[in-house]
Design an enzyme around this catalytic site. Sequence first.
Site, PDB file in Angstrom:
ATOM      1  N   CYS A 145      38.656 -30.030  67.224  1.00 42.06           N
ATOM      2  CA  CYS A 145      38.262 -31.420  67.380  1.00 42.06           C
ATOM      3  C   CYS A 145      37.256 -31.778  67.593  1.00 42.06           C
ATOM      4  O   CYS A 145      36.223 -31.627  66.947  1.00 42.06           O
ATOM      5  CB  CYS A 145      39.550 -32.099  69.029  1.00 42.06           C
ATOM      6  SG  CYS A 145      39.322 -33.996  69.205  1.00 42.06           S
TER       7      CYS A 145
ATOM      8  N   HIS B 291      44.758 -31.206  65.557  1.00 45.80           N
ATOM      9  CA  HIS B 291      45.431 -30.120  67.492  1.00 45.80           C
ATOM     10  C   HIS B 291      46.518 -29.193  66.669  1.00 45.80           C
ATOM     11  O   HIS B 291      47.509 -29.237  66.503  1.00 45.80           O
ATOM     12  CB  HIS B 291      45.350 -30.982  68.724  1.00 45.80           C
ATOM     13  CG  HIS B 291      44.877 -31.417  69.515  1.00 45.80           C
ATOM     14  ND1 HIS B 291      44.147 -31.059  70.269  1.00 45.80           N
ATOM     15  CD2 HIS B 291      43.770 -32.158  69.146  1.00 45.80           C
ATOM     16  CE1 HIS B 291      43.223 -31.547  70.991  1.00 45.80           C
ATOM     17  NE2 HIS B 291      42.777 -31.720  69.818  1.00 45.80           N
TER      18      HIS B 291
ATOM     19  N   GLU C 293      47.228 -26.057  67.496  1.00 47.95           N
ATOM     20  CA  GLU C 293      47.743 -26.089  69.136  1.00 47.95           C
ATOM     21  C   GLU C 293      49.352 -26.144  69.199  1.00 47.95           C
ATOM     22  O   GLU C 293      50.450 -26.289  69.548  1.00 47.95           O
ATOM     23  CB  GLU C 293      47.616 -25.884  69.896  1.00 47.95           C
ATOM     24  CG  GLU C 293      46.788 -26.622  70.899  1.00 47.95           C
ATOM     25  CD  GLU C 293      46.249 -27.684  70.430  1.00 47.95           C
ATOM     26  OE1 GLU C 293      46.280 -28.788  70.671  1.00 47.95           O
ATOM     27  OE2 GLU C 293      45.509 -27.264  69.380  1.00 47.95           O
TER      28      GLU C 293
END
Length: 369
Positions: free
Chosen positions: A257, A343, A345
């Site tokens: 990001c 993202h 995760e």
Amino acid sequence: MTYTTRPQAILLLADGTVFYGKSIGVSGTTFGEVCFNTGMTGYQEIFTDPSYFGQIMVAANVHIGNYGVNAEEIESDSVKISGLVCRNFSFNHSRPDSEGSLYDYFEKQNLVVISDVDTRALVSYIRDNGAMNAVICTDGTPIEELKKQLAQVPNMKGLELASKVSVREPYFFGNPSATHKISALDLGIKTNILRHLAQRDCYIKVFPYNTPFSELQAFEPDGYFLSNGPGDPEPLTEVIATAQQMMASNQPVFGICLGHQILALANGVSTYKMFNGHRGINHPVMNLLTGKGEITSQNHGFAVNREQLEAHPDLEITHYHLNDQTVAGMRMKSKPVFSVQYHPEASPGPHDSSYLFDDFVGLLKTVVH
């Protein structure tokens, strides 16, 4: 508190447009850049994501608060959004592992929220007119006074916010006996990123955003990580210089990001503020290395200049966003350096992109001390 006794509230946009609703009960005024998230779940993770610092969040999902909160689902030490706009706020919740209501959570955090807003109309308006500053007011301040106050709020373009959310002192995460060591620069890091790395036999030392490279290097890591975070990447000149030193070390570097944007700037590729950012857990991305599509979790209002990236002799695009063809991932040809705009995760979100942590650990295994 009943529906009829809840105070009236307004959302005033920078262009003078007003949306009306009700306060959930926390009185006050709050400012920020208004944006919307299209995710249908995961509101607690969204509200505590440091990348949302300085932003008023519009929830596209019609119900917010219906499953309460849980301490395992926070991504930082506090709520990071400036305020919340929603359609239906649920004061009651039902979930077996809920630890309390979202209202009680917001009350402790003193977060100003406006509900009963026509969020479909608001999201459509933002899509057509772009992200802009806004104010939520629940205390009856006259609109003309709010307009004066709103005019003083700085634009997100050129705004450095990583320093507002970064850790003040270094800390460790994971098992000290783990095989791999990582120096992570905290620009607004999410806890689930650290969990993913620790699950892959990594011990992480998390450093403040402005830590000199020499201190990162002193940990003797196998690789470096540049985290997500809020604001415009261009003012982070110290971080960009640190990223250049990371690349010069020839050790693996992974950016997510804001970290992805920093790596682009460190290679001389510019970034720009998007008309509307990407925020949600259902964004389609094409992986050019595999030819497969991925559904991703995204949260960003800035992007990397695609033309400059394609013209760069030592960079290549690895992923792009299927909705607007913006850059979603890149890597260096001559060094073990790669990054993505989204993202992986995925907290909240799908797990399509968790392989990126495996790719990073694979690079760490090649490091010879």
